[in-house]
Design an enzyme around this catalytic site. Structure first.
Site, short mmCIF file in Angstrom:
data_model
loop_
_atom_site.label_atom_id
_atom_site.label_comp_id
_atom_site.label_asym_id
_atom_site.label_seq_id
_atom_site.Cartn_x
_atom_site.Cartn_y
_atom_site.Cartn_z
N ILE A 164 -5.89 67.30 -60.41
CA ILE A 164 -5.32 66.13 -59.71
C ILE A 164 -4.42 65.34 -60.66
CG2 ILE A 164 -5.87 63.98 -58.49
CD1 ILE A 164 -8.44 65.42 -57.47
N THR A 242 -8.12 56.74 -58.01
CA THR A 242 -8.53 57.58 -56.86
C THR A 242 -9.73 58.44 -57.24
OG1 THR A 242 -7.01 59.34 -57.52
CG2 THR A 242 -6.21 57.82 -55.83
N ALA A 243 -10.34 58.17 -58.40
CA ALA A 243 -11.40 59.07 -58.88
C ALA A 243 -12.78 58.59 -58.40
CB ALA A 243 -11.32 59.17 -60.40
N ARG A 244 -13.39 57.70 -59.15
CA ARG A 244 -14.66 57.11 -58.73
C ARG A 244 -14.69 55.67 -59.24
NH1 ARG A 244 -14.96 60.64 -55.61
NH2 ARG A 244 -16.60 62.21 -55.35
N ASP A 268 -8.62 53.14 -54.42
CA ASP A 268 -9.09 53.90 -53.26
C ASP A 268 -10.60 54.10 -53.33
OD1 ASP A 268 -8.76 55.54 -50.89
OD2 ASP A 268 -9.06 57.30 -52.16
N GLU A 273 -19.32 51.60 -53.09
CA GLU A 273 -18.63 51.65 -51.79
C GLU A 273 -19.56 52.19 -50.70
OE1 GLU A 273 -15.46 54.32 -53.15
OE2 GLU A 273 -16.43 55.97 -52.07
N HIS A 291 -11.32 54.86 -49.65
CA HIS A 291 -11.64 56.21 -50.14
C HIS A 291 -11.10 57.29 -49.19
CE1 HIS A 291 -14.67 58.73 -52.70
NE2 HIS A 291 -13.56 59.40 -52.43
N ILE A 292 -9.78 57.37 -49.13
CA ILE A 292 -9.14 58.31 -48.20
C ILE A 292 -8.35 59.40 -48.93
CG2 ILE A 292 -9.05 56.74 -46.23
CD1 ILE A 292 -6.07 56.20 -47.02
N GLY A 293 -8.68 59.63 -50.21
CA GLY A 293 -7.93 60.62 -50.99
C GLY A 293 -7.82 61.98 -50.31
N SER A 294 -8.88 62.41 -49.65
CA SER A 294 -8.87 63.75 -49.03
C SER A 294 -8.74 63.67 -47.51
CB SER A 294 -10.15 64.51 -49.40
OG SER A 294 -11.29 63.88 -48.84
#
Ligand code: DGY
Length: 327
Positions: A164, A242-244, A268, A273, A291-294
């Site tokens: 990524i 965008t990781a954690r 994100d 969360e 949290h919409i990365g995927s």
């Protein structure tokens, strides 16, 4: 693997999946689906798991450290519908003889796209700009306010130059950004594409107009972006994640955003969360996503099929492609 009949492996699927994924799971396995997509707690998953051979779960399931030791002995494999596996202890799974698989590769582009969205959105004021229009405050704009921050030609530091991180770098190059990175070790020259490696995180930070967090959450990286790290970023830097969420110390990030040391942040992912530190909501210079990365149909479908492929391999006696445990 027994493809039909009573010998099919019994799989508990904790969340509703894409329709094509659910159809394939139902065809291949004796599957317990979650048609109402009810969020199950740890105890309910543990209860249901007792009647299954494998679990297909997600990083959004709230499991906790007691989960794997408490699993029924019938469970032989956990396929997580995520590339991140910080919600599962690999050593605990190995101690119980449970295989664990994840979904690397298929969400790289979607997640890197969101990193770029966060870079652009936080720098150029997507969040406050959107609010101004919705709240009918467009008339307040002048030539001097509001103002964002340039992205083109600036320096991007990437924490975690895996798939990524490299995909973020490729996109950022189109904006003329100079790429610096820190990882445990340098990546091959063809993957670095000229990005400058910093063996110490402390040496990367002063080079970052933007810091993009793209590493896994591990005991080593948790809390790594703390007050000391943020102080080493240049004044006016921007942090995106965008990781954690637990890689960041929320108190330190909020203080740096409130003081103006950081110009903005794009997030994100959040520690704890979907319940987030409420102080973020009061900051106008934070651009936040849930949290919409995927979260695209093609990506979520590909993740689901990757889980199924790994389960099929496992129950056919093959080594699953994305096995995280030793066996
Ligand atoms: C992942 O796959 O790890 C994404 O962050 C979704 O959890």
């Amino acid at each position: 693997m027994a493809a039909t009949g009573p010998g099919k492996p019994r799989i508990l699927v904790t969340r509703k999946m894409m329709p094509d994924v659910e159809r394939r799971i139902a065809a291949l396995f004796d599957a317990t689906l979650n048609p109402d997509d009810r969020q199950m707690g740890r105890d309910e998953i543990l209860d249901k798991a007792a009647h299954h051979d494998g679990l297909l779960l997600t990083s959004f399931d709230k499991l906790g450290p007691e989960f794997i030791p408490a699993l029924a002995s019938s469970i032989r494999i956990i396929a997580t519908h995520s590339v991140g596996h910080d919600h599962l202890s690999i050593p605990q799974a190995e101690a119980r003889g449970i295989a664990v698989t994840n979904t690397p590769g298929v969400l790289t582009n979607a997640t890197a796209d969101i990193s770029l969205l966060l870079i652009l959105g936080s720098a150029r004021g997507a969040s406050w700009g959107d609010r101004m229009v919705r709240e009918n405050r467009w008339g307040e704009t002048t030539l001097l306010t509001p103002m964002g921050h340039d992205v083109t030609g600036r320096r991007l530091g990437i924490l975690g130059m895996g798939r990524i991180g490299q995909a973020v770098a490729a996109r950022a190059r189109a904006f003329g950004m100079a790429i610096h990175y820190h990882s445990r070790r340098p990546v091959a020259a063809e993957d670095a594409q000229g990005a400058v490696y910093h063996a110490r995180f402390e040496d990367l930070l002063p080079k970052c107009d933007f810091l993009s967090i793209n590493c896994a959450s591990t005991p080593e990286t948790r809390g790594m972006v703390n007050a000391a790290a943020l102080a080493l970023l240049p004044f006016g830097a921007i942090v995106v994640n965008t990781a954690r969420g637990d890689i960041v110390d929320d108190g330190a990030l909020i203080a740096a955003l409130a003081s103006g040391h950081l110009a903005a942040a794009g997030l994100d992912v959040f520690k704890g969360e979907p319940s987030i530190d409420p102080r973020y909501r009061a900051l106008d210079n934070v651009f936040m996503l849930p949290h919409i990365g995927s979260a695209t149909p093609a990506t979520r479908s590909a993740m689901g099929h990757k889980c199924i492929d790994n389960l099929v391999q496992f129950f056919s006696g093959e080594r699953p492609t994305d096995l995280l445990t030793a066996k």
